[in-house]
Design an enzyme around this catalytic site. Structure first.
Site, PDB file in Angstrom:
ATOM      1  N   ASN A 245      -5.060  -0.535   8.305  1.00 23.74           N
ATOM      2  CA  ASN A 245      -3.644   0.158   8.655  1.00 23.74           C
ATOM      3  C   ASN A 245      -3.776   0.814  10.279  1.00 23.74           C
ATOM      4  OD1 ASN A 245      -1.312   1.677   8.857  1.00 23.74           O
ATOM      5  ND2 ASN A 245      -2.151   3.384   7.551  1.00 23.74           N
TER       6      ASN A 245
ATOM      7  N   CYS B 239       0.041   3.990  10.323  1.00 22.86           N
ATOM      8  CA  CYS B 239       0.473   4.829   9.636  1.00 22.86           C
ATOM      9  C   CYS B 239       1.316   5.862  10.671  1.00 22.86           C
ATOM     10  CB  CYS B 239      -0.271   5.616   8.386  1.00 22.86           C
ATOM     11  SG  CYS B 239       0.483   6.563   7.502  1.00 22.86           S
TER      12      CYS B 239
ATOM     13  N   SER C  57       0.785  -1.447   0.160  1.00 21.75           N
ATOM     14  CA  SER C  57       0.111  -0.049   0.177  1.00 21.75           C
ATOM     15  C   SER C  57       0.752   1.213  -0.042  1.00 21.75           C
ATOM     16  CB  SER C  57      -1.003   0.065   1.401  1.00 21.75           C
ATOM     17  OG  SER C  57      -1.758   1.093   1.060  1.00 21.75           O
TER      18      SER C  57
ATOM     19  N   LYS D  18      -3.607   1.982  -2.298  1.00 26.76           N
ATOM     20  CA  LYS D  18      -3.244   3.133  -1.599  1.00 26.76           C
ATOM     21  C   LYS D  18      -4.380   3.268  -0.417  1.00 26.76           C
ATOM     22  CE  LYS D  18      -1.458   7.790  -2.042  1.00 26.76           C
ATOM     23  NZ  LYS D  18      -1.109   7.449  -0.583  1.00 26.76           N
TER      24      LYS D  18
END
Lengths: 245, 301
Positions: B127, B130, B20, B44
């Site tokens: 996610n 991050c 990603s 993404k």
């Protein structure tokens, strides 16, 4: 986009910290003036995006400035050595947007990416006035080549060591304002001043620190009036009205 | 020779998956090479609303790697499921992995629910790690309790295989991995980027406008191998290994460490063809190493 090996034919200093790199290889992906290529330099993780000055079917010429360790290593490379290069990146200038007399304003190394554009404009039969701005005479590149193409060339240097002493905008102010379209490439402050001083349509080539150079990492995104745009893939050339300085 | 691997019922023709954030929405690369050589693509990262991300410069180079502070630029989850995934599905028959992020549990749930309901998506990757966004993913991914809270919440709305992508910026990755497994994760992806910083000593300013950014690239590979191996021994759910992978040899090494599939990240930025090259090289290397079936080597260490 195409990845291929290029062989260095020539890599020589032509101005203060500025080198001219002549490369032999496959240029089939290069379509428009203002497009750039991305060079892999041994020992460095990211490629170095550099605009092409001009090309034919089997060679191209790049101008670059030594600004850090990567370009320093590049400047020490010799004829015969090879480089892994991604070619055909970016949109380039839109020569067909100009319907009449063109004004092309370049600052420093920005004189290089506009060269093929000027060639294209002249081929289309347009009158082209080129204003080149440099800090000093020792920084000057491509002035004679632009004259040889057939463009009307004006020079500005900050210290007055060549041409008019002052900024490119000082030269522009002294010219008869009968241009239909402009193109600009150079430092951001210069391009901003050029865009703000001209009331005709035009376009500017933006620059930013890049990751991939081909639109997949979103590392070089800028704000525009049409939303977020990737300088590498949606640009680097944007219309004046799209740019948010 | 078998390169096919299975992630929670989703079959991948090979274990190679662009990570990603390093491969756009796949579509950007569809003109460059035939995407169907890939096992899967992790898209993404998407959030509830469209985001610009951080200001530039948001890329910095390091020895054998890079920092990024892109900051989750994306058009929003609705554009992902409504436009990006359907368009990619027409060009790609491999596994499509939606990567979702959030700044609150509610946002994670919102995005996961939309991704799970999208026909073209095979796996949802959450996610929680991050490090780029102020007050964002970092907090969730760096505490076992918070990671478990997000995992449990998204689990309830996710009918697809659910992977949680872990942050390496923690004291004990195994503890976080166990917490996510306990909260219902079907699999884990690791590692996300390592928080880093560079300073321009001439201008006396951070290189990145955001000051800090995520460190990735070849340099982090040993850290990723170590963490994948620690996690593989801590949980019984499959792992997608990620971090500094740049060759078929790295893919094999990551699989031996415990990965069922292997994501390739920053290397795509220096060589956009690397995933294709790895897919082509993998069978040759398997032959050389006398590996008939990649499944034989998963987690042998």
């Amino acid at each position: 986009m195409k990845q291929s090996k290029f062989i260095i034919r020539e890599n020589t200093a032509v101005a203060d910290h500025v080198y001219r790199l002549v490369l032999d290889g496959d240029t089939s992906e290069m379509k428009r003036g203002g497009q750039f290529v991305d060079l892999a330099i041994h020992g460095f993780f990211l490629r170095r995006p550099i605009a092409a000055q001009k090309w034919d079917s089997e060679s191209m010429i790049l101008f670059y400035k030594v600004v850090g360790n990567g370009t320093d290593v590049l400047s020490r490379m010799q004829a015969g050595e090879s480089l892994d290069i991604l070619t055909g990146l970016g949109n380039g200038f839109n020569a067909s947007a100009c319907k009449g007399k063109a004004l092309v304003v370049c600052g420093g190394l920005g004189a290089s990416p506009a060269f093929t554009l000027v060639k294209e404009l002249l081929l289309c039969g347009h009158d082209v006035t080129v204003v080149l701005g440099f800090n000093k005479y020792d920084d000057m590149i491509l002035a004679d080549e632009y004259r040889l193409l057939g463009a009307e060339v004006h020079i500005a240097t900050l210290d007055g060591s060549a041409g008019t002493k002052g900024f490119v905008t000082d030269v522009i102010a002294s010219l008869e304002n009968d241009f239909d379209y402009f193109y600009t490439c150079g430092p951001k402050v210069m391009m901003k001043a050029v865009c703000n001083s001209l009331d005709i349509p035009g376009e500017a080539s933006l620059e930013e620190r890049m990751g991939c150079g081909c639109g997949i990492c979103y590392g070089c995104t800028c704000h525009t009036t049409k939303g977020a745009k990737r300088i590498c893939a949606d640009g680097p050339v944007f219309k004046k009205e799209e740019i948010i300085w | 020779m078998v390169t096919e691997v299975n992630l929670c019922g989703v079959s991948l023709k090979n274990p190679v998956v662009p990570a990603s954030g390093t491969f756009g929405f796949g579509l950007e690369m569809a003109e460059v090479y035939d995407l169907n050589v890939l096992g899967g693509i992790s898209l993404k990262g998407s959030t509830r609303e469209a985001r610009f991300g951080n200001e530039c410069p948001r890329i910095a180079e390091t020895p054998s790697g890079m920092l990024n502070s892109v900051g989750l630029q994306n058009p929003g989850i609705d554009v992902l499921v409504g436009e990006k995934v359907p368009a990619l599905r027409e060009r790609f028959d491999g596994a499509i992995i939606a990567n979702v992020s959030g700044f609150s549990v509610e946002e994670y749930v919102h995005c996961t629910e939309k991704a799970s309901a999208c026909e073209g998506i095979d796996i949802v990757e959450v996610n929680v790690s991050c490090p780029n966004v102020h007050g964002g993913g970092l907090a969730f991914g760096t505490s076992a309790a918070a990671a478990a809270e997000v995992t449990a919440a998204v689990r309830k709305v996710c009918s697809k295989p659910l992977f949680v992508k872990l942050s390496p910026n923690v004291t004990d990755i195994a503890e976080i991995a166990r917490a996510c497994e306990g909260a219902g994760a079907d699999g884990l992806t690791l590692i996300n980027t390592i928080l880093g910083m560079r300073i321009d000593i001439k201008s006396r300013k951070p290189v990145l406008a955001n000051r800090m950014g995520g460190f990735s690239g070849k340099a982090v590979f040993p850290v990723a191998v170590r963490m994948v191996n620690q996690v593989r021994h801590a949980v019984s759910i499959p792992v997608m290994g990620c971090g500094g992978v740049s060759s078929a040899a790295d893919v094999i090494e990551m699989m031996m460490a415990g990965a069922t599939a292997v994501q390739v990240g920053a290397e795509n930025l220096r060589n956009p063809y690397v995933c294709k090259e790895i897919c082509e090289e993998l069978p040759l290397l398997m032959n050389e190493l006398k590996i008939n079936d990649l499944n034989e080597i998963i987690g042998i260490i």
